[in-house]
Design an enzyme around this catalytic site. Structure first.
Site, mmCIF file in Angstrom:
data_model
loop_
_atom_site.group_PDB
_atom_site.id
_atom_site.type_symbol
_atom_site.label_atom_id
_atom_site.label_comp_id
_atom_site.label_asym_id
_atom_site.label_seq_id
_atom_site.Cartn_x
_atom_site.Cartn_y
_atom_site.Cartn_z
ATOM 1 N NE ARG A 152 -4.004 -2.052 0.147
ATOM 2 C CZ ARG A 152 -3.799 -3.437 -0.143
ATOM 3 N NH1 ARG A 152 -2.450 -3.718 -0.581
ATOM 4 N NH2 ARG A 152 -4.703 -4.337 -0.261
ATOM 5 C CD GLU B 184 -2.892 0.588 -4.161
ATOM 6 O OE1 GLU B 184 -2.597 -0.459 -4.413
ATOM 7 O OE2 GLU B 184 -3.962 1.306 -3.793
ATOM 8 C CB SER C 116 17.384 14.687 2.602
ATOM 9 O OG SER C 116 18.693 13.836 2.775
#
Lengths: 150, 150, 150, 150, 150, 150, 150, 150, 150, 150
Positions: free
Chosen positions: B88, B91, B114
């Site tokens: 997830r 995703e 960073s």
């Protein structure tokens, strides 16, 4: 014209118009990450918002139904990962992803952070050693739950 | 024994000991995501903290120098991505990564967040419709800057 | 026209014009590696420099905003690596990359050489057995540092 | 025992012995990048140097012939690239590799920078804004040259 | 038009003209493998030879500068390997490549056969059981040699 | 023990014994490339030759049937290609493979160079500018021929 | 127009003309698998046959030289394997390929079934439980044979 | 011991016993391709046949239940394809696969050749120019048929 | 022992014990797909159920904490897809996946079928032409919903 | 125009016409998943149904033969899997695929669920906690059966 072509056209129109993503988000009164992602082809855009955006970007009103359709979401991984700005996000997952999994389970039990019932925000925060990018992922915890209809 | 073997041993000892990641983090007074990632092989662990953790987990003190060495960081992507809890997170980047890139540039200019001068935190927040996982990535903005020594 | 199309157009115009990369860099008073990379689509080009380059290469001034936008950086790895001249650079990393990692850690501690606060230069140096290509990578050391906003 | 096993054993012995790569290089009076790469399995190590290193690292003298054999060089790319310290080197090539190719051709003609008649060095240089890692690749230019025996 | 487009155009013109590769090589007095590879986009073609070839193939003289530019070399591996005629060459390397490496080291020491100071030839030889294809790779031995400028 | 294990054992025994590939080939009076490839697991080794080699390398006679079995041929491509000495062979195919295909067809017609009715040889030849590696691939031409049994 | 474009054009013309592959094969008196493969871009088509096919399919006679050229053979594997009808053939190899290898070696010795001196046929056979597809691969056995020219 | 381990053990026992695949197939009165594939781990082996094979190969009777379990079928594609004997089968599909698909549809309609209701056979046939390998795939045609339970 | 090792051990014990998956599911009174998946390493198994299963399968009680830990879920795709029984499921998605996406959106709006609040069942149903496998995926619809904590 | 182009045109016409997939399925009296998949290029569409659909979507009647041809089926996996709605289906297979294989074998014996003699349906079912997507895969069981023609 498909959604991919339309997304590229939107990108070009935004650059030539000089509009910022924030201005476009303000015009439709939606969160800026949502608006940017939607204009980049990741969300359907409801008709009222689409009408405003189409007008702002000088697009043909004929594209409004296409903007309103649920797109095939996602980004070509190889392209996305070759860009240093996006890569740092993947790097954070490569280093900390398994730790996040462990802590989701420790704190919430077996399940996931939803990426659907979900929002994401980006902020600029100051720090004595330089500005910081703060990205917040906020998703509903969904426990593994063996459920059937009826 | 290399660091990968040691990481697997740590994982097994933690399970059999019943210790939580939070308890281990508290024992060394470090943030819990850092501690979990470090024990999963992503950070060197300084000697004082290593001594405490080795004792807690019933490991041999001979592993302390290995824990203190800078590891080869990262996670096998295929393994990591097959797990729904970790997936997830990927995703979310697939859907929102390009939008985040655009907004970093719009708000900060050309550069990156960073992942080295960086921290990450996870929280449980309540919501009327169910608890939410909130993950915060917090990294210094680094502008593209063409600099040479001297 | 997107940035990829524009980069290809620039490449063709440079060849037909007979201009060298050095001449283009001199025209805008910027380092030649930066200029070449920027014209190959890897850096935004500020308006004053873009105006000069557009004029030199006989491009339409309408492309100036596109040149000024932060690009999606990177190179298709398969294409790049099939070329022997570029491949030798990857080969050097395949042979010496892990050694460089060890020595960065030994000399600087845990962290990275930044590729953002960074410059790169190429020189021709003479040697009794034949000219040598000398490429210098020069990046700020960034220590792993767990920092948060506020 | 093959060279891969031996390399891992060397890595472990070096950590437990507390020896630095620089100390090992000094012991055999060779450049430190060469020495580190060789001990990481990338170069054959001549017998006199191997005898010293074997003694320093407490290895069995029976491994000396194996250390002296030309190895199968290279690094597993996926493993190497997942480490942020090594990744920044690949990122520099992704962004600047095609530009370097163009400039090698512009300055030297059609050909390559050799990675065989080659040395590589790493330095720490100071800068008002923080220490810098300076890596120098130095390879003989080899022009494309269609030559046959006899 | 880029070099890839030009290569495809050359291939088509050669077929419709009925010219053989050998005839094209003879026209410019260059080795036939070099000429074929160059026309397939693998080598820059100097102006005098380019002028002859452009005339033979009925191309526009405007493509001469493009033919003279150092190309991005290489062949898409998946496409190349799917062809049985090319595949047999790869198969020979899969079966005999490691043996060739061993024998290069045994006969020459640590180093490589250059593919830059290199020529390749193809011959038809007769044999009682049928004609044979004889391909000769001929490259300078380059010993691993740790050299620096100055 | 399978053939892969046996190949690794042979490699180790050869190094510790100090025998060259040429000496092993001479002992069985076979071509050196064939012998090296066979010992590296690419050809079945007939019993008489296997008996000699097993004795030379101090192996158990029980491995003779395994040496005599037709192996699964080939080399892991990623491993093989990461080695610079082997890579140059692949590079030659990437640059000249399509040209060789064209010239096989021009000189022989539609078909292939067999890699089965095939031999390969490596020579050291002198040249004023340095020794050269000369590799000769010699395979029967097989025309595409639509034939059926009976 | 290259061969790929021409293959697609042939496919479309065949559909709109309503001609079957068998009718096209009959028109040129060639085996139907050969004819179909050739029209799908896998074999050069000699001029007499090409003239007939071009006329049948309503193509321009200018494509005859292109049809007569030896093509780059092969099929994009990912595309081919996604089709269930083709996939079953690959599945048969995944399940029975190693067994076929063993039995070729047991019955013929070390070598291969040629795919060049080769034909393939497809038949419809009846069976009480339903028609069966019978595909016959018929290739000359080629023994591994170490032969040189001269 | 899992099925993969058992398959390797069977392979070794068969070699050391000197039994042919045909002898093993005869012992259980099954087709030789089926028997070979089953012993290579591709089919469950019923108890009566397993008892005979276990005795022939000198295996422990404790492996009979494992032999009788439905295996995870298939072959590692990269390994399988690197072997020239197996590769020729894949090459035939790369060249003729799409043609077979077309002809299955032309002769049978929309559907597939089953690889489950399926047999495969290998024969040696003589031919004036040399023995031929004839492989016959024989599968039931399954038409695409939209059917539901009830 | 890690979870992967334990899963393999469970598979072997189940085969040698002769227990069916259904019997194991009945013993813990859980759905059979859930139980099978959990024993194959895809779900944590609560202590009471783990105690029963450990006893049934003759495992050491020391593995109970490991069984109770949330596993890294998923299956190696290449392995899974090479098996014809599993492959048919992937084939169904390759053919019907995009259609299912369209119909989820048409019937439910923008969102997904959860694979977490989810169950899956398998049934045997009779049909005049032969038994049918009926697999039911049953997941909660989750609408895309932009929600934040607080 | 090939089938891929036609599929994209159909998708665009459907959006601009405002027709639902259900309305198109009703117009031809076919199941909605079949109809959607067929219009997305996965099934040939018989002439009577094609005539109706072409008229509904305002397409040229010239495309009817192309709609009636058996297509190359399948979906680009990378594209398909990047979409969260489709990905959840693959995730279910990654987690439960091996369990389904075990249970097919336990309940039916050695064999597969056909994806050809197959139907798939999607339903909306209510549940107190929210609507559920119920997808039913219904395929004939095909036992592994070694059968030959004749």
């Amino acid at each position: 014209m498909n959604r991919t072509d339309l997304t590229e056209l939107i990108a070009q129109r935004r650059i030539s118009s000089g509009l910022t993503w924030q201005e476009l988000a303000d015009a439709i009164d939606r969160p800026v990450v949502w608006t940017t992602a939607a204009l980049l082809g990741q969300h359907p855009i409801p008709r009222p918002e689409a009408e405003i955006l189409v007008e702002k970007l000088g697009l043909d009103v004929g594209v409004i139904p296409l903007l309103g359709t649920v797109p095939v979401r996602g980004t070509d991984r190889d392209v996305a990962m070759s860009d240093p700005t996006i890569y740092r996000l993947y790097e954070a997952l490569a280093v900390y992803g398994p730790a996040l999994k462990e802590l989701i389970h420790e704190n919430f039990g077996d399940g996931i952070m939803s990426a659907i019932n979900f929002s994401i925000d980006i902020d600029k925060k100051t720090h004595p050693n330089g500005d910081r990018v703060v990205i917040t992922l906020d998703g509903k915890f969904l426990p593994y739950d063996w459920v059937s209809a009826d």
